[in-house]
Design an enzyme around this catalytic site. Structure first.
Site, PDB file in Angstrom:
ATOM      1  CG  ASN A 208      -0.235  -0.115   2.520  1.00  0.00           C
ATOM      2  OD1 ASN A 208       0.569   0.743   2.862  1.00  0.00           O
ATOM      3  ND2 ASN A 208      -0.504  -1.178   3.274  1.00  0.00           N
ATOM      4  CG  ASP A 276      -7.199  -5.780   5.746  1.00  0.00           C
ATOM      5  OD1 ASP A 276      -6.854  -5.663   6.931  1.00  0.00           O
ATOM      6  OD2 ASP A 276      -7.781  -4.884   5.118  1.00  0.00           O
ATOM      7  CG  ASP A 304      -7.324  -7.924  13.387  1.00  0.00           C
ATOM      8  OD1 ASP A 304      -6.643  -7.050  13.943  1.00  0.00           O
ATOM      9  OD2 ASP A 304      -8.475  -7.737  12.975  1.00  0.00           O
ATOM     10  CB  ILE A 305      -1.231  -6.968  14.584  1.00  0.00           C
ATOM     11  CG1 ILE A 305      -0.493  -7.854  13.566  1.00  0.00           C
ATOM     12  CG2 ILE A 305      -0.298  -6.571  15.728  1.00  0.00           C
ATOM     13  CD1 ILE A 305       0.613  -7.140  12.820  1.00  0.00           C
ATOM     14  CG  LEU A 306      -6.086  -2.862  16.842  1.00  0.00           C
ATOM     15  CD1 LEU A 306      -5.197  -2.182  17.876  1.00  0.00           C
ATOM     16  CD2 LEU A 306      -6.783  -1.828  15.952  1.00  0.00           C
ATOM     17  CG  PHE A 323      -3.410   4.874  13.516  1.00  0.00           C
ATOM     18  CD1 PHE A 323      -3.221   6.082  12.879  1.00  0.00           C
ATOM     19  CD2 PHE A 323      -2.859   4.695  14.769  1.00  0.00           C
ATOM     20  CE1 PHE A 323      -2.488   7.102  13.474  1.00  0.00           C
ATOM     21  CE2 PHE A 323      -2.129   5.697  15.386  1.00  0.00           C
ATOM     22  CZ  PHE A 323      -1.942   6.908  14.731  1.00  0.00           C
ATOM     23  CE  LYS A 337      -9.046  -0.963  12.307  1.00  0.00           C
ATOM     24  NZ  LYS A 337      -8.092  -0.387  11.328  1.00  0.00           N
ATOM     25  CE  LYS A 341      -9.790  -4.510  13.270  1.00  0.00           C
ATOM     26  NZ  LYS A 341      -9.406  -5.651  12.434  1.00  0.00           N
TER      27      LYS A 341
END
Length: 397
Positions: A208, A276, A304-306, A323, A337, A341
């Site tokens: 990205n 993702d 999914d780290i967060l 973020f 989100k 999360k």
């Protein structure tokens, strides 16, 4: 910051010892005094005369030097400085420190000191990656030893990887941060930054447009408030800041593993733009054009780290900041989100192409917490970082 500070510098045995001559000069030009301890192996790489000339002090080498013991015993020497700095910290020195051995002057000083200790590891990449070294590293961190580096790159032995000693200016910045008397002194904070690269084949990857500028700014701002910062970064275009522990990764899985290994921390700021998805079956060879048409890529979901860190029952940071980069309905989607999360705060921003924020120098964010959504005016990313760091400092006070 270093004016009047006293540094006890232990020089280990490795080719990186030559960097200590520049390190001494850099520390002294900032007002610090440096008392050198040269190991027997270190003296194979730099001479006592060169070290003494730069420090303008006697070089200590022998544990059983009766003259030194009469003038300044090893106990006094170990406690007379404001900081004990080991550079380079070899695998052998780290092992002695972790196991509490004391069979020479350097290891005896390290065992006897009640002064803060900082190490700058340097060794062959295989030695650094060895489970024994990593166990010793974990022990030293748990004992409160500050670690700066090592960096990744080419080595004197011809191999490439993690193991290069941090550069002198990086070490000086870390020493500077050690003496910073800010509101985050004594706090250890994890920051993720940059994009991740998910390989398709040996020459192609999915990525990205994240530059890593915002994450780098946050790491700097937290460092400047006195925090010990662990900076896990993907392949960003913005260089990492000095004075923080840099862990370079490429893929989302590597970032996940580095984050988990860095815990526990007092706060985690997850500013990285993590992909993702990844290609489920990476090709070992470059994918060629064929008459059969376009290749089919099958995707798999990345960790999914967060969410993983937010849901930990053990070692969850007291403050987890995520973020949310959105292109529409920014606040609504970011609020959703945050709930999904499980993080404490989320920093939302509009990264639609018209804003120029993704990869740009400015940001316009909304901080979403239990108290609601607080929109900040558009400003430079470093200014956003300082404002966020101030909020984190108040939350951890």
């Amino acid at each position: 910051m270093l004016q009047g500070k006293s540094i006890l510098l232990i020089i280990g045995g490795g080719i990186a010892a030559y960097k200590c001559l520049d390190l001494i000069r850099r520390l002294r030009e900032r007002g610090a005094s440096v008392t050198p301890v040269l190991t027997r192996a270190g003296a194979e790489f730099v001479t006592p005369l060169s070290v003494s000339a730069l420090c303008e002090r006697k070089v200590f080498q022998d544990l059983f030097d009766l003259t030194d013991e009469a003038e300044m015993g090893h106990i006094q020497l170990s406690r007379s400085a404001d900081l004990v700095l080991v550079a380079p910290a070899t695998a052998d020195l780290m092992a002695k420190m972790a196991q509490g051995l004391a069979n020479d002057l350097a290891s005896t000083l390290l065992l006897a000191t009640d002064t803060p200790v900082m190490i700058a590891p340097a060794m062959n990449v295989r030695m650094w990656d060895h489970p024994a070294t990593q166990r010793n590293l974990a022990t030293l961190k748990a004992d409160g030893v500050t670690v700066i580096g090592p960096n990744e790159g080419g080595m004197a032995c011809g191999e490439f990887g993690a193991g290069r000693m941090a550069e002198p200016l990086e070490i000086v910045a870390a020493v500077d941060a050690q003496f910073a008397d800010g509101p985050l002194k004594g706090k250890r904070i994890l920051v993720t930054s940059g994009p991740t690269h998910e390989p398709i084949d040996p020459v192609r990857y999915i990525a990205n447009r994240s530059s890593g500028a915002q994450g780098t700014g946050i790491a700097k701002a937290l460092r400047d408030l006195g925090a010990e910062v662990v900076f896990v970064t993907g392949p960003a275009s913005v260089p990492p800041p000095d004075g923080v522990q840099v862990i370079a990764v490429e893929s989302a899985q590597q970032m996940h593993d580095a984050v988990m290994a860095a815990l526990p921390v007092d706060a985690g700021v997850f500013a990285a733009a993590v992909a993702d998805w990844r290609v489920k079956a990476q090709s070992s060879q470059k994918i060629k054009k064929t008459r059969e048409g376009l290749p089919t890529l099958e995707f798999a979901e990345n960790p999914d780290i967060l969410a993983t860190v937010s849901r930990l029952t053990k070692n969850r940071p007291p403050l987890v900041v995520g973020f949310a980069a959105e292109t529409e309905d920014v606040v609504a989607l970011a609020t959703a989100k945050r709930g999904r999360k499980g993080c404490d705060w989320i920093v939302a921003n509009d990264v639609s192409p018209a804003t120029g924020i993704m990869g740009g120098s400015e940001n316009a964010v909304t901080l979403i917490t239990d108290d609601g959504a607080e929109s900040w005016p558009r400003m430079g990313k470093d200014a956003v970082a300082r404002q966020l760091a101030d909020r984190i400092a108040r939350a951890l006070a």
